[in-house]
Motif scaffolding. Structure first.
Motif, PDB file in Angstrom:
ATOM      1  N   GLN A  72      27.757  37.767  49.276  1.00 39.56           N
ATOM      2  CA  GLN A  72      28.886  38.051  50.149  1.00 39.56           C
ATOM      3  C   GLN A  72      29.165  36.796  50.986  1.00 39.56           C
ATOM      4  OE1 GLN A  72      29.590  40.903  49.004  1.00 39.56           O
ATOM      5  NE2 GLN A  72      27.545  41.486  48.298  1.00 39.56           N
TER       6      GLN A  72
ATOM      7  N   THR B  10      36.181  44.949  53.462  1.00 46.53           N
ATOM      8  CA  THR B  10      36.232  45.357  52.053  1.00 46.53           C
ATOM      9  C   THR B  10      37.550  44.876  51.454  1.00 46.53           C
ATOM     10  OG1 THR B  10      34.911  47.324  52.535  1.00 46.53           O
ATOM     11  CG2 THR B  10      36.139  47.305  50.460  1.00 46.53           C
ATOM     12  N   LEU B  11      37.471  44.158  50.360  1.00 51.66           N
ATOM     13  CA  LEU B  11      38.667  43.606  49.730  1.00 51.66           C
ATOM     14  C   LEU B  11      39.459  44.683  48.998  1.00 51.66           C
ATOM     15  CD1 LEU B  11      37.216  40.334  48.124  1.00 51.66           C
ATOM     16  CD2 LEU B  11      38.437  40.556  50.302  1.00 51.66           C
TER      17      LEU B  11
ATOM     18  N   PHE C 226      32.372  35.030  40.047  1.00 48.49           N
ATOM     19  CA  PHE C 226      32.979  36.205  39.413  1.00 48.49           C
ATOM     20  C   PHE C 226      32.719  36.268  37.906  1.00 48.49           C
ATOM     21  CE2 PHE C 226      35.559  35.473  43.260  1.00 48.49           C
ATOM     22  CZ  PHE C 226      35.428  36.716  43.874  1.00 48.49           C
TER      23      PHE C 226
ATOM     24  N   TRP D 268      41.129  36.116  44.641  1.00 51.03           N
ATOM     25  CA  TRP D 268      39.909  35.302  44.638  1.00 51.03           C
ATOM     26  C   TRP D 268      39.526  34.890  43.221  1.00 51.03           C
ATOM     27  CZ3 TRP D 268      37.306  33.153  48.585  1.00 51.03           C
ATOM     28  CH2 TRP D 268      37.519  33.645  49.880  1.00 51.03           C
TER      29      TRP D 268
ATOM     30  N   GLU E 288      43.489  41.608  46.743  1.00 50.80           N
ATOM     31  CA  GLU E 288      42.785  40.495  47.382  1.00 50.80           C
ATOM     32  C   GLU E 288      41.686  39.953  46.465  1.00 50.80           C
ATOM     33  OE1 GLU E 288      43.303  41.740  52.106  1.00 50.80           O
ATOM     34  OE2 GLU E 288      41.605  42.501  50.930  1.00 50.80           O
ATOM     35  N   ARG E 289      40.954  40.860  45.848  1.00 49.33           N
ATOM     36  CA  ARG E 289      39.893  40.415  44.944  1.00 49.33           C
ATOM     37  C   ARG E 289      40.487  39.651  43.758  1.00 49.33           C
ATOM     38  NH1 ARG E 289      36.588  41.277  40.619  1.00 49.33           N
ATOM     39  NH2 ARG E 289      34.343  41.030  41.030  1.00 49.33           N
TER      40      ARG E 289
ATOM     41  N   THR F 129      32.597  39.387  54.510  1.00 48.60           N
ATOM     42  CA  THR F 129      33.521  39.877  53.478  1.00 48.60           C
ATOM     43  C   THR F 129      32.723  40.229  52.227  1.00 48.60           C
ATOM     44  OG1 THR F 129      35.252  38.423  54.334  1.00 48.60           O
ATOM     45  CG2 THR F 129      35.585  39.365  52.135  1.00 48.60           C
TER      46      THR F 129
ATOM     47  N   GLU G 234      42.057  45.580  45.846  1.00 50.71           N
ATOM     48  CA  GLU G 234      42.093  45.093  44.463  1.00 50.71           C
ATOM     49  C   GLU G 234      42.929  43.827  44.360  1.00 50.71           C
ATOM     50  OE1 GLU G 234      43.148  47.914  41.501  1.00 50.71           O
ATOM     51  OE2 GLU G 234      41.689  49.413  42.150  1.00 50.71           O
TER      52      GLU G 234
ATOM     53  N   THR H 252      32.528  40.319  48.918  1.00 52.38           N
ATOM     54  CA  THR H 252      33.204  39.742  47.752  1.00 52.38           C
ATOM     55  C   THR H 252      32.466  40.016  46.443  1.00 52.38           C
ATOM     56  OG1 THR H 252      32.017  37.694  48.218  1.00 52.38           O
ATOM     57  CG2 THR H 252      34.285  37.853  49.043  1.00 52.38           C
ATOM     58  N   ASN H 253      31.131  40.131  46.494  1.00 53.01           N
ATOM     59  CA  ASN H 253      30.327  40.253  45.265  1.00 53.01           C
ATOM     60  C   ASN H 253      30.719  39.162  44.262  1.00 53.01           C
ATOM     61  OD1 ASN H 253      28.851  42.547  46.100  1.00 53.01           O
ATOM     62  ND2 ASN H 253      30.537  43.888  45.512  1.00 53.01           N
ATOM     63  N   HIS H 254      30.953  37.963  44.765  1.00 58.17           N
ATOM     64  CA  HIS H 254      31.538  36.917  43.917  1.00 58.17           C
ATOM     65  C   HIS H 254      30.523  36.161  43.071  1.00 58.17           C
ATOM     66  CE1 HIS H 254      30.212  34.828  47.567  1.00 58.17           C
ATOM     67  NE2 HIS H 254      30.135  33.727  46.834  1.00 58.17           N
TER      68      HIS H 254
END
Length: 329
Positions: A150, A292-293, A109, A301, A297-298, A227, A295, A229-231
Motif C-alpha cells: 500500500q 479505498t480506490l 500491478f 494507476w 482510480e485503480r 491508500t 475502480e 492500492t495493492n499495487h
C-alpha cells in the motif's frame, strides 16, 4: 623414560580431547533479518529456530537476530558472502545487483492477488528463479510472503496525479524507481531502518509497504493517509551462501530444508492473518485515514504504471513475464 611416556600420554590425550570437542561442537547458523519478531518474517525465523532445535538437538543451533541487530539491509548481503551470517530473508527487490530476473516481482500491478503469486512462485519459472544467483555465490531456498503493498503519504492520494512531485522511499530497485517515476513522483532509495525517522521529520512524503510493516514499524503514526492500492508484492527470499549451504553435512541439510518448508507455511499463514489484523488495528487507531480506490482510480494507476512491464521485459525474461501474467487466470 617414564617421564617421556607420561608426556606422550598427556599429549595424545589432549589431541583426543580436542578432536572430541571439535566433533561435539554444534553447527551455528546465524539468521539475521531487519524487521520485528512479530512480523511474518520474524515469526518464520523463530519457528525455524525452534524446529531445528527440536529435530537436530545440539547438532545445530540457529541464532536469530531481528531488527537489524547484526546488519542493516544495506550490509546484510555482503555479510552473507563473507560468512558473517548464514541465513537472510531480504525483500525480493534487494537482488537486482545479483540477477535482473528477480525484478519481475517488483513490476506494479502484475499479480492480482496472493493466490496468483503462489501459483507463479511454485511453478517451474518461479522455482527456477531460486537458483538464478548461484554464480554469484547465493542460493535461494524458499519464498516467504509478507503481503501486498500500500502507499502511505502526508497528503491524500487517490489518482496517480496526486503522487506527482512527492518523494517516496523505495527499496534498492530500478523497477520501483521506474514505477514512481511513471507517475511523476521522486523515488528515494533508503534503508528500511531509516524510514520512520524520514517520515516523522517529513524529509520524505511517503512510502510503500505491507500492512504488517506499516503497523509494526508505526509508520501509520506519522502518515495521515494510507491508500489501499495493492499495487505490488512485498515478498522475501530466504537465502544462504552457496558455499555454506552446500558445505552442510549430508544428514543435516535435508532436515534443515524440511524445517524451513514448515516454517515458511507458518510465516505465510501469519502474513495472511496479520494482513487483515494489522490493517484493522490501523483503522482502530484512528491515526491514519485509509483511502479505498474506486475502480476508475485503480484503472488510472494501472494505465500509468503498466509501461514499466515493457521497459523491463528483457531484464526479467519474456517467458517469465508471460508465466506471471498467466498465473492470474
Amino acid at each position: 623414560m617414564l617421564k617421556l611416556k607420561t608426556i606422550l600420554a598427556f599429549a595424545v590425550g589432549a589431541v583426543f580431547l580436542c578432536a572430541a570437542s571439535a566433533i561435539a561442537a554444534p553447527i551455528v547458523i546465524k539468521f539475521s533479518h531487519v524487521v520485528a519478531e512479530d512480523t511474518p518474517k520474524g515469526i518464520m525465523a523463530n519457528k525455524f529456530r525452534d524446529l531445528v532445535a527440536e529435530r537436530l538437538g545440539d547438532k545445530v543451533v540457529v541464532e536469530v537476530y531481528p531488527n537489524s541487530q547484526l546488519f542493516g539491509d544495506g550490509k546484510e548481503l555482503e555479510a552473507l558472502l563473507l560468512g558473517d551470517v548464514h541465513l537472510l530473508a531480504p525483500a525480493l527487490s534487494k537482488f537486482q545487483k545479483y540477477t535482473p530476473l528477480l525484478q519481475i516481482y517488483d513490476l506494479p500491478f502484475l499479480f492480482k492477488d496472493m493466490a496468483a503469486i503462489d501459483k507463479f512462485q511454485q511453478g517451474p519459472q518461479g522455482r527456477a528463479l531460486l537458483t538464478s544467483m548461484k554464480d554469484k555465490g547465493i542460493i535461494g531456498l524458499e519464498y516467504l510472503h509478507n503481503g501486498l503493498k500500500q502507499i502511505s503519504a502526508n497528503d491524500p492520494i487517490h489518482g496517480p496525479g496526486d503522487a506527482k512531485n512527492k518523494k517516496f522511499r523505495i527499496m534498492t530497485s530500478d523497477v520501483l524507481a521506474a514505477q514512481f517515476e511513471a507517475v511523476g513522483a521522486m523515488p528515494l532509495k533508503k534503508p528500511f531502518a531509516e524510514v520512520f525517522t524520514l517520515l516523522q521529520t517529513r524529509a520524505i512524503d511517503g512510502q510503500e509497504n505491507s500492512w504488517s510493516n506499516i503497523y509494526s514499524q508505526k509508520f501509520y503514526e506519522v502518515q495521515p493517509y494510507i491508500t489501499e492500492t495493492n499495487h505490488g508484492i512485498l515478498d522475501y527470499l530466504v537465502i544462504s551462501s552457496t558455499e555454506f549451504w552446500d558445505g552442510l553435512p549430508a544428514d543435516v541439510r535435508p532436515v534443515l530444508e524440511e524445517c524451513l518448508k514448515e516454517s515458511i507455511v507458518a510465516g505465510n499463514a501469519a502474513a495472511a492473518r496479520k494482513d487483515l489484523n494489522d490493517k484493522q488495528r490501523i483503522i482502530d487507531s484512528k491515526r491514519s485515514e485509509i483511502i479505498t480506490l474506486t475502480e476508475e482510480e485503480r484503472a488510472a494507476w494501472v494505465e500509468a504504471m503498466k509501461p514499466v512491464w515493457k521497459k523491463f521485459e528483457d531484464a526479467v525474461g519474456k517467458e517469465n513475464l508471460e508465466a506471471a501474467i498467466a498465473a492470474n487466470n
